[in-house]
Design a protein around this motif. Structure first.
Motif, PDB file in Angstrom:
ATOM      1  N   LEU A 285     -34.788 -21.707 -19.771  1.00 21.00           N
ATOM      2  CA  LEU A 285     -33.913 -21.313 -18.672  1.00 21.00           C
ATOM      3  C   LEU A 285     -32.669 -20.595 -19.180  1.00 21.00           C
ATOM      4  O   LEU A 285     -32.200 -19.633 -18.555  1.00 21.00           O
ATOM      5  N   GLU A 286     -32.122 -21.050 -20.295  1.00 18.06           N
ATOM      6  CA  GLU A 286     -30.968 -20.359 -20.869  1.00 18.06           C
ATOM      7  C   GLU A 286     -31.309 -18.901 -21.156  1.00 18.06           C
ATOM      8  O   GLU A 286     -30.550 -17.985 -20.812  1.00 18.06           O
ATOM      9  N   SER A 289     -31.977 -16.810 -17.984  1.00 14.79           N
ATOM     10  CA  SER A 289     -30.763 -16.529 -17.211  1.00 14.79           C
ATOM     11  C   SER A 289     -29.790 -15.645 -17.987  1.00 14.79           C
ATOM     12  O   SER A 289     -28.655 -15.443 -17.541  1.00 14.79           O
ATOM     13  N   GLU A 292     -26.443 -17.146 -18.633  1.00 14.90           N
ATOM     14  CA  GLU A 292     -25.509 -17.429 -17.552  1.00 14.90           C
ATOM     15  C   GLU A 292     -25.382 -18.942 -17.380  1.00 14.90           C
ATOM     16  O   GLU A 292     -24.306 -19.459 -17.095  1.00 14.90           O
ATOM     17  N   LEU A 293     -26.505 -19.642 -17.547  1.00 19.13           N
ATOM     18  CA  LEU A 293     -26.483 -21.104 -17.514  1.00 19.13           C
ATOM     19  C   LEU A 293     -25.893 -21.638 -18.809  1.00 19.13           C
ATOM     20  O   LEU A 293     -26.276 -21.221 -19.907  1.00 19.13           O
ATOM     21  N   HIS A 337     -32.344 -23.614  -9.881  1.00 17.95           N
ATOM     22  CA  HIS A 337     -31.832 -22.313 -10.298  1.00 17.95           C
ATOM     23  C   HIS A 337     -32.901 -21.275  -9.997  1.00 17.95           C
ATOM     24  O   HIS A 337     -34.111 -21.561 -10.135  1.00 17.95           O
ATOM     25  N   ARG A 339     -34.080 -18.952 -11.671  1.00 18.27           N
ATOM     26  CA  ARG A 339     -34.983 -18.676 -12.791  1.00 18.27           C
ATOM     27  C   ARG A 339     -36.056 -19.755 -12.957  1.00 18.27           C
ATOM     28  O   ARG A 339     -36.994 -19.582 -13.743  1.00 18.27           O
TER      29      ARG A 339
END
Length: 399
Positions: A285-286, A289, A292-293, A337, A339
């Motif tokens: 996810l990092e 994104s 952004e996360l 989120h 994503r």
């Protein structure tokens, strides 16, 4: 007939003891505070010239404390009979930028070379986890390892990564693709440095605290739940014991054998990575994104996803899973989120498998402080769990 091959194997076990010093304090650069001075004093020198030290500081910390360089200089001057000589003071950006742009690593290596940082000298790294990772890797590969003193400045680093033995930078779009295991000379957790964090960054450490509590300490988990209102107000009397207990649990996992409550695998030679609970999705996810996360935000989502999977796989009672989701939500984490719906999310399992060394091992939960390692994940079921997070009202932030 004798064999044409000479075969006389000799196998030996290499045993090396490392001292892993972790200290908690406040106002470490107050000249009356001996904490930092004493970790240098803890190793006797054998004569020769005074050791040197390269000080690396997160630029964001200097922006909120523009007297920091002077405070550090004054401290080392006041304790000059006990401390190395500062030969360079360098400010660098924090966050993933320092791990993604290898020019920062190259610049650090050039500094270490130019200023003669040898194996009797030190690097003092003051910053969040990304800066500590990069500075630590530079120190680990210089002369096959110079002494590193970490001073984590975020809740995430103080209760988790800063007390670990891993360093690394990103490459080929993969997190920590280049890295090393190296026990730091010392870790100084100055709790006063946390005061200047934004609420968003301060909260991030709670994700790692919840993680290690779910894995190892039901009492810590209960304390976190009981203190949610106080934690949301950043009350030190509630938060400080949580940071310290989380750091202690991480340290024990690294340093102690299994029969004493540790992991028995400090350099991750085995396939299991229990402290990476929730992290296969978090790392993906990092990246998806574009960072952004924050790491802690991504870990909270990853925990929620793996807890949901644990429930739907029949491992974890629904009420316990619901309570964990409520805990993360109550601490202010948004557990959904955009994503999460990305087609490449589940590829994080493949990246995790590769990082582990070929065999997938994902830690899930049977209960609080009752983890279990699985080597196969039902991707269709995991996708349904993703859909649960995307649509669940409990995944929304508190009003």
């Amino acid at each position: 007939m004798s064999s044409p091959f000479f075969n006389n194997p000799s196998d030996q076990v290499v045993n090396v003891d490392f001292a892993h010093r972790v200290r908690f304090t406040r106002r470490a650069f107050d000249v009356t505070n001996p904490t930092l001075r004493d970790v240098f004093d803890s190793e006797e020198e054998t004569g020769g010239p005074r050791p040197r030290i390269l000080v690396i500081v997160d630029q964001g910390l200097i922006q909120v404390n523009n007297n920091l360089q002077q405070q550090i200089t004054d401290y080392f001057t006041h304790c000059s009979n006990h401390l190395p000589e500062i030969v360079r003071f360098r400010a660098l950006p924090g966050g993933e930028i320092i791990k993604n742009d290898l020019s920062f690593l190259e610049g650090l290596l050039a500094d270490l070379n130019q200023h003669g940082i040898d194996r009797r000298s030190y690097v003092l790294a003051i910053g969040g986890g990304a800066l500590l990772d990069t500075a630590g890797f530079a120190a680990a590969v210089t002369h096959r390892g110079v002494r590193l003193v970490r001073m984590p400045t975020t809740t995430l680093a103080q209760c988790d990564s800063g007390v670990g033995v891993k360093n690394g930078v990103n490459m080929f779009g993969k997190k920590n693709f280049i890295g090393s295991f190296a026990v730091p000379h010392a870790v100084i957790n100055d709790l006063a440095l946390l005061d200047s964090l934004s609420d968003r960054d301060w909260r991030c450490g709670l994700a790692e605290a919840v993680k290690v509590a779910l894995l190892k300490d039901a009492d810590l988990y209960a304390d976190i739940r009981k203190n949610i209102p106080s934690l949301n107000q950043r009350q030190a009397n509630a938060a400080d014991p949580i940071w310290q207990r989380s750091a202690e649990l991480h340290l024990q996992h690294i340093c102690l054998p299994v029969d004493e409550g540790g992991g028995g695998d400090p350099f991750e030679m085995q396939t299991a990575r229990p402290l990476d609970f929730g992290h296969w999705a978090a790392h993906q996810l990092e990246a998806l994104s574009n960072y952004e996360l924050r790491h802690g935000e991504a870990v909270a989502i990853g925990l929620a996803l793996d807890v949901t999977y644990s429930q739907h796989a029949g491992l974890l009672e629904a009420e316990t899973a619901r309570e964990i989701i409520q805990t993360l939500n109550g601490l202010g984490f948004t557990l959904s989120h955009p994503r999460l719906s990305h087609a490449d999310l589940l590829d994080g399992l493949d990246a995790f498998r590769e990082h582990l060394g070929g065999r997938l091992t994902v830690t899930l939960l049977r209960g609080i402080a009752d983890p279990i390692d699985l080597h196969e994940i039902d991707r269709a079921l995991m996708q349904r769990c993703v859909d649960v997070l995307l649509t669940s009202a409990e995944a929304l932030p508190s009003p």
